[in-house]
Scaffold this motif. Structure first.
Motif, PDB file in Angstrom:
ATOM      1  N   PRO A 150       0.725  -1.238   0.157  1.00 17.16           N
ATOM      2  CA  PRO A 150      -0.044   0.098  -0.068  1.00 17.16           C
ATOM      3  C   PRO A 150       0.756   1.295   0.024  1.00 17.16           C
ATOM      4  O   PRO A 150       0.984   2.099   1.099  1.00 17.16           O
ATOM      5  CB  PRO A 150      -0.856   0.028   1.268  1.00 17.16           C
ATOM      6  N   ASN A 151       1.329   1.473  -1.005  1.00 19.05           N
ATOM      7  CA  ASN A 151       2.363   2.774  -1.291  1.00 19.05           C
ATOM      8  C   ASN A 151       1.838   3.611  -2.192  1.00 19.05           C
ATOM      9  O   ASN A 151       2.504   4.649  -2.684  1.00 19.05           O
ATOM     10  CB  ASN A 151       3.813   2.249  -1.616  1.00 19.05           C
ATOM     11  N   ASN A 152       0.561   3.697  -2.542  1.00 14.06           N
ATOM     12  CA  ASN A 152       0.011   4.717  -3.349  1.00 14.06           C
ATOM     13  C   ASN A 152       0.635   4.719  -4.870  1.00 14.06           C
ATOM     14  O   ASN A 152       0.456   5.662  -5.444  1.00 14.06           O
ATOM     15  CB  ASN A 152      -0.327   5.957  -2.768  1.00 14.06           C
ATOM     16  N   ASN A 194      -4.042   4.945   5.331  1.00 10.64           N
ATOM     17  CA  ASN A 194      -2.586   4.544   5.513  1.00 10.64           C
ATOM     18  C   ASN A 194      -2.380   3.725   6.883  1.00 10.64           C
ATOM     19  O   ASN A 194      -2.959   3.820   7.800  1.00 10.64           O
ATOM     20  CB  ASN A 194      -1.619   5.599   5.679  1.00 10.64           C
ATOM     21  N   ASP A 224      -2.202  -1.838  -4.530  1.00  9.11           N
ATOM     22  CA  ASP A 224      -2.313  -1.064  -2.991  1.00  9.11           C
ATOM     23  C   ASP A 224      -3.136  -1.642  -2.146  1.00  9.11           C
ATOM     24  O   ASP A 224      -2.953  -1.166  -0.956  1.00  9.11           O
ATOM     25  CB  ASP A 224      -2.536   0.303  -3.617  1.00  9.11           C
ATOM     26  N   THR A 225      -4.140  -2.282  -2.539  1.00 12.41           N
ATOM     27  CA  THR A 225      -5.146  -2.843  -1.705  1.00 12.41           C
ATOM     28  C   THR A 225      -5.339  -4.244  -1.948  1.00 12.41           C
ATOM     29  O   THR A 225      -4.933  -4.868  -3.210  1.00 12.41           O
ATOM     30  CB  THR A 225      -6.712  -2.141  -2.047  1.00 12.41           C
TER      31      THR A 225
END
Length: 90
Positions: free
Chosen positions: A12-14, A60, A19-20
Protein backbone atom coordinates in the motif's frame (compact mmCIF):
# COMPACT_ATOMS: atom_id res chain seq x y z
CA UNK A 1 -11.10 -29.16 -5.48
CA UNK A 2 -11.36 -25.87 -7.31
CA UNK A 3 -10.33 -23.41 -4.59
CA UNK A 4 -9.81 -19.78 -5.64
CA UNK A 5 -6.41 -18.33 -4.78
CA UNK A 6 -6.48 -15.46 -2.28
CA UNK A 7 -3.70 -12.89 -2.57
CA UNK A 8 -1.55 -12.68 0.54
CA UNK A 9 0.86 -9.81 -0.22
CA UNK A 10 0.04 -6.14 -0.83
CA UNK A 11 2.14 -2.99 -1.02
CA UNK A 12 0.00 0.00 0.00
CA UNK A 13 2.39 2.70 -1.21
CA UNK A 14 -0.06 4.59 -3.47
CA UNK A 15 1.77 3.69 -6.68
CA UNK A 16 -1.43 2.32 -8.25
CA UNK A 17 -0.23 -1.30 -8.23
CA UNK A 18 -1.21 -3.82 -5.56
CA UNK A 19 -2.20 -1.04 -3.14
CA UNK A 20 -5.24 -2.85 -1.74
CA UNK A 21 -6.15 -6.45 -1.00
CA UNK A 22 -7.97 -8.10 -3.90
CA UNK A 23 -10.13 -11.14 -3.21
CA UNK A 24 -11.38 -13.66 -5.81
CA UNK A 25 -14.33 -12.41 -7.87
CA UNK A 26 -16.66 -15.11 -6.50
CA UNK A 27 -16.50 -13.30 -3.11
CA UNK A 28 -16.38 -9.72 -4.43
CA UNK A 29 -19.60 -7.70 -3.90
CA UNK A 30 -21.51 -10.74 -2.62
CA UNK A 31 -23.09 -11.51 0.72
CA UNK A 32 -19.76 -12.83 2.03
CA UNK A 33 -18.39 -12.03 5.49
CA UNK A 34 -14.82 -10.70 5.30
CA UNK A 35 -12.86 -10.06 8.50
CA UNK A 36 -9.27 -8.81 8.79
CA UNK A 37 -7.46 -9.14 12.11
CA UNK A 38 -4.12 -7.64 13.16
CA UNK A 39 -1.31 -9.65 14.78
CA UNK A 40 -2.66 -8.81 18.24
CA UNK A 41 -6.10 -10.28 17.49
CA UNK A 42 -7.91 -6.96 17.01
CA UNK A 43 -10.46 -6.75 14.18
CA UNK A 44 -9.28 -3.93 11.91
CA UNK A 45 -11.78 -4.42 9.07
CA UNK A 46 -15.10 -6.22 8.72
CA UNK A 47 -17.80 -6.23 6.05
CA UNK A 48 -20.50 -8.40 4.48
CA UNK A 49 -19.96 -6.91 1.03
CA UNK A 50 -16.26 -6.55 0.19
CA UNK A 51 -15.60 -4.38 -2.85
CA UNK A 52 -12.30 -4.92 -4.70
CA UNK A 53 -12.48 -1.44 -6.23
CA UNK A 54 -12.51 0.12 -2.74
CA UNK A 55 -10.69 -2.59 -0.79
CA UNK A 56 -8.62 -2.79 2.34
CA UNK A 57 -6.66 -0.88 3.61
CA UNK A 58 -8.77 2.22 3.13
CA UNK A 59 -6.33 4.45 5.00
CA UNK A 60 -2.57 4.53 5.52
CA UNK A 61 -1.05 1.91 7.78
CA UNK A 62 2.05 3.03 9.65
CA UNK A 63 5.05 0.75 9.17
CA UNK A 64 7.62 0.41 11.94
CA UNK A 65 10.78 -1.65 11.41
CA UNK A 66 8.96 -4.68 10.02
CA UNK A 67 6.36 -5.64 7.44
CA UNK A 68 3.09 -6.11 9.34
CA UNK A 69 1.10 -9.32 9.01
CA UNK A 70 -2.69 -9.45 9.19
CA UNK A 71 -5.04 -12.43 9.07
CA UNK A 72 -8.20 -12.81 7.04
CA UNK A 73 -11.34 -14.90 7.29
CA UNK A 74 -13.62 -15.07 4.26
CA UNK A 75 -16.93 -16.78 5.02
CA UNK A 76 -19.31 -17.14 2.07
CA UNK A 77 -23.00 -17.62 2.80
CA UNK A 78 -23.60 -21.34 3.15
CA UNK A 79 -19.91 -22.14 2.57
CA UNK A 80 -16.87 -22.94 4.63
CA UNK A 81 -14.46 -20.24 5.82
CA UNK A 82 -11.21 -19.51 3.99
CA UNK A 83 -8.42 -18.33 6.30
CA UNK A 84 -4.92 -17.04 5.73
CA UNK A 85 -2.47 -14.20 6.19
CA UNK A 86 -1.78 -10.91 4.43
CA UNK A 87 1.70 -9.36 4.55
CA UNK A 88 2.10 -5.65 3.84
CA UNK A 89 5.31 -4.67 2.08
CA UNK A 90 6.84 -1.21 1.89
Amino acid sequence: YDVPKVSNIISPNNDGTNDTWIIPEIYNNTNTQVTIIDSLGKIVFETNNYDNSNGWPQSNIEFKNFNPVFYYIITPTGGSAKKGSITLLK
